[in-house]
Design a protein around this motif. Structure first.
Motif, PDB file in Angstrom:
ATOM      1  N   UNK A   1       0.909  -1.000   0.045  1.00 14.38           N
ATOM      2  CA  UNK A   1      -0.097  -0.075  -0.032  1.00 14.38           C
ATOM      3  C   UNK A   1       0.999   1.334   0.088  1.00 14.38           C
ATOM      4  N   UNK A   2       1.983   1.050   0.772  1.00 17.11           N
ATOM      5  CA  UNK A   2       2.832   2.365   0.727  1.00 17.11           C
ATOM      6  C   UNK A   2       3.402   2.752  -0.910  1.00 17.11           C
ATOM      7  N   UNK A   3       3.944   1.475  -1.044  1.00 19.12           N
ATOM      8  CA  UNK A   3       4.279   1.568  -2.519  1.00 19.12           C
ATOM      9  C   UNK A   3       3.375   2.235  -3.508  1.00 19.12           C
ATOM     10  N   UNK A   4       2.251   1.630  -3.614  1.00 21.42           N
ATOM     11  CA  UNK A   4       0.984   2.075  -4.492  1.00 21.42           C
ATOM     12  C   UNK A   4       0.757   3.594  -4.016  1.00 21.42           C
ATOM     13  N   UNK A   5       0.752   4.211  -2.862  1.00 22.47           N
ATOM     14  CA  UNK A   5       0.591   5.416  -2.551  1.00 22.47           C
ATOM     15  C   UNK A   5       1.553   6.492  -3.162  1.00 22.47           C
ATOM     16  N   UNK A   6       2.833   6.045  -2.788  1.00 23.12           N
ATOM     17  CA  UNK A   6       4.093   6.781  -3.172  1.00 23.12           C
ATOM     18  C   UNK A   6       3.999   7.169  -4.750  1.00 23.12           C
ATOM     19  N   UNK A   7       4.021   6.005  -5.426  1.00 23.78           N
ATOM     20  CA  UNK A   7       4.107   5.989  -7.052  1.00 23.78           C
ATOM     21  C   UNK A   7       2.919   6.950  -7.579  1.00 23.78           C
ATOM     22  N   UNK A   8       1.674   6.847  -6.948  1.00 25.60           N
ATOM     23  CA  UNK A   8       0.317   7.635  -7.568  1.00 25.60           C
ATOM     24  C   UNK A   8       0.301   9.194  -7.141  1.00 25.60           C
ATOM     25  N   UNK A   9       0.989   9.352  -6.081  1.00 22.28           N
ATOM     26  CA  UNK A   9       1.109  10.916  -5.640  1.00 22.28           C
ATOM     27  C   UNK A   9       2.016  11.834  -6.086  1.00 22.28           C
ATOM     28  N   UNK A  10       3.306  11.174  -6.549  1.00 25.03           N
ATOM     29  CA  UNK A  10       4.366  12.090  -6.848  1.00 25.03           C
ATOM     30  C   UNK A  10       5.287  10.930  -7.887  1.00 25.03           C
ATOM     31  N   UNK A  11       5.276  11.634  -9.397  1.00 27.72           N
ATOM     32  CA  UNK A  11       6.037  10.998 -10.425  1.00 27.72           C
ATOM     33  C   UNK A  11       7.389  11.234 -10.356  1.00 27.72           C
ATOM     34  N   UNK A  12       8.003  11.805  -9.310  1.00 30.56           N
ATOM     35  CA  UNK A  12       9.438  11.763  -9.266  1.00 30.56           C
ATOM     36  C   UNK A  12       9.621  10.908  -7.735  1.00 30.56           C
ATOM     37  N   UNK A  13       9.018   9.927  -7.518  1.00 34.28           N
ATOM     38  CA  UNK A  13       9.329   8.819  -6.516  1.00 34.28           C
ATOM     39  C   UNK A  13       9.705   7.609  -7.234  1.00 34.28           C
ATOM     40  N   UNK A  14      10.601   6.964  -6.282  1.00 33.58           N
ATOM     41  CA  UNK A  14      11.186   5.679  -6.813  1.00 33.58           C
ATOM     42  C   UNK A  14      11.023   4.716  -5.749  1.00 33.58           C
ATOM     43  N   UNK A  15      10.568   3.461  -6.023  1.00 30.52           N
ATOM     44  CA  UNK A  15      10.427   2.404  -4.925  1.00 30.52           C
ATOM     45  C   UNK A  15      11.481   1.599  -5.191  1.00 30.52           C
ATOM     46  N   UNK A  16      12.276   1.254  -4.271  1.00 30.52           N
ATOM     47  CA  UNK A  16      13.423   0.073  -4.269  1.00 30.52           C
ATOM     48  C   UNK A  16      13.048  -0.806  -2.910  1.00 30.52           C
ATOM     49  N   UNK A  17      12.950  -2.042  -3.516  1.00 30.52           N
ATOM     50  CA  UNK A  17      12.593  -3.181  -2.809  1.00 30.52           C
ATOM     51  C   UNK A  17      13.960  -4.102  -2.428  1.00 30.52           C
ATOM     52  N   UNK A  18      14.047  -4.414  -1.283  1.00 30.14           N
ATOM     53  CA  UNK A  18      15.238  -5.110  -0.812  1.00 30.14           C
ATOM     54  C   UNK A  18      14.667  -6.172  -0.174  1.00 30.14           C
ATOM     55  N   UNK A  19      15.701  -7.122   0.510  1.00 29.89           N
ATOM     56  CA  UNK A  19      15.496  -8.248   1.413  1.00 29.89           C
ATOM     57  C   UNK A  19      16.412  -8.660   2.397  1.00 29.89           C
TER      58      UNK A  19
ATOM     59  N   UNK B   1      19.865   7.965  -5.805  1.00 30.87           N
ATOM     60  CA  UNK B   1      19.883   9.426  -5.652  1.00 30.87           C
ATOM     61  C   UNK B   1      20.767  10.607  -6.213  1.00 30.87           C
ATOM     62  N   UNK B   2      21.905  10.251  -6.457  1.00 30.06           N
ATOM     63  CA  UNK B   2      22.717  10.964  -7.390  1.00 30.06           C
ATOM     64  C   UNK B   2      22.169  10.738  -8.798  1.00 30.06           C
ATOM     65  N   UNK B   3      21.670   9.789  -9.389  1.00 27.53           N
ATOM     66  CA  UNK B   3      21.053   9.685 -10.837  1.00 27.53           C
ATOM     67  C   UNK B   3      19.710  10.380 -10.908  1.00 27.53           C
ATOM     68  N   UNK B   4      18.940  10.207 -10.033  1.00 23.60           N
ATOM     69  CA  UNK B   4      17.652  11.058 -10.167  1.00 23.60           C
ATOM     70  C   UNK B   4      17.689  12.455  -9.911  1.00 23.60           C
ATOM     71  N   UNK B   5      18.656  12.822  -9.003  1.00 28.16           N
ATOM     72  CA  UNK B   5      18.692  14.135  -8.609  1.00 28.16           C
ATOM     73  C   UNK B   5      19.555  15.099  -9.729  1.00 28.16           C
TER      74      UNK B   5
END
Length: 297
Positions: free
Chosen positions: A140-158, A206-210
């Motif tokens: 739900x957090x992923x979906x809300x971040x991506x739908x709210x702001x088009x300069x947001x990125x989700x990074x999944x890890x494990x 962060x360096x890439x997207x900025x």
């Protein structure tokens, strides 16, 4: 122009490593979850506004790296409102504030958004299907971040471990001093990830997207390779100079937990590589480096 970083959850396991890995000539604000409560939209708005203004006045490129999360997987099964507030509503508040001030947002998520029934590494585009309350709140957090702001990125890890906070490596090191043998599940497969390697990867992103780079908005960043929890535990014992055979394999069914665990949660790093980002090293190599650096007992 150097980076300025706002790192919510900055006193946690990952947040502290983001701070440690950040360039010394940059600007870093890493409030703890108590200092910046992501469930308070006004506090989040004020914090991002002040950070963005300070960063730009000093000639820095601002980026928010969200390392804050509710990570108590079993507790989330009954503490669902709190888990949802931190893992879903909090990131949405961050995304809203970042949109208002044109600040890129990197949001850290988890392999638990997948059902865990795959037979090959999950790609970012694969269908999700979390089986735990924790996984559902993170999705739900992923979906809300991506739908709210088009300069947001989700990074999944494990399977993250590191110097700070509680984690599997520290648990195994402790148990090694108190038990002659221990049983660890051998039918769950994933990729251990050293939090310092992940932090460095997030800084590269962060360096890439900025600077205007536009990689895919959902990426996976884990240690390369895969193992089971039992295999991971045996490797930890080996690094500590102990007999790996003291770790005995068992099945998930032998240790029932309130929240179901993914049987297979290996994440593909192809999209990460396609973005030109440096891959995280193999999990086994990282474990050796982590122990050598005294990042774990």
């Amino acid at each position: 122009m150097e980076l300025a970083l706002l790192v919510p959850g900055g006193r946690g396991q990952l947040g502290r490593d983001v701070v440690a890995a950040a360039p010394e000539d940059g600007l870093v604000d890493a409030p703890s979850s108590a200092e910046l409560d992501l469930t308070d939209p006004s506090a989040v708005s004020d914090a991002v506004a002040a950070f963005a203004a300070t960063a730009r006045d000093a000639g820095f490129r601002p980026v928010v790296v969200n390392a804050a999360a509710y990570t108590a997987v079993d507790a989330a099964e009954t503490d669902r409102d709190r888990a949802f507030a931190v893992n879903a509503l909090g990131p949405e508040h961050l995304a809203t504030a970042c949109r208002a001030h044109d600040v890129p947002l990197l949001h850290v998520s988890t392999d638990y958004v997948f059902p865990g029934d795959a037979t090959r590494p999950y790609e970012p585009s694969d269908p999700t299907g979390p089986r735990s309350a924790y996984g559902r709140t993170k999705l739900a957090g992923e979906e809300r971040v991506l739908s709210t702001w088009d300069r947001s990125w989700v990074v999944r890890t494990s399977w993250v471990y590191g110097e700070h906070g509680a984690n599997f490596v520290k648990t195994m090191a402790h148990l090694a001093t108190t038990r002659e043998t221990l049983s660890v599940v051998d039918d769950q497969v994933g990729s251990p990830t050293w939090s310092l390697d992940l932090a460095r990867g997030l800084l590269s992103l962060a360096a890439l997207v900025s600077s205007g780079g536009t990689p895919a908005r959902v990426l996976h960043a884990t240690g390369a390779g895969e193992t089971t929890w039992c295999g991971f535990a045996r490797a930890i014992f080996a690094e500590l100079g102990l007999d790996p055979e003291r770790v005995r394999p068992c099945a998930t069914a032998d240790f029932p937990r309130p929240a179901p665990r993914p049987a297979y949660s290996v994440l593909s790093g192809q999209a990460w590589a396609d973005a030109g980002l440096p891959p995280l090293r193999h999990w086994r190599e990282a474990l050796t480096a982590a122990v050598a650096a005294h990042a774990v007992p």
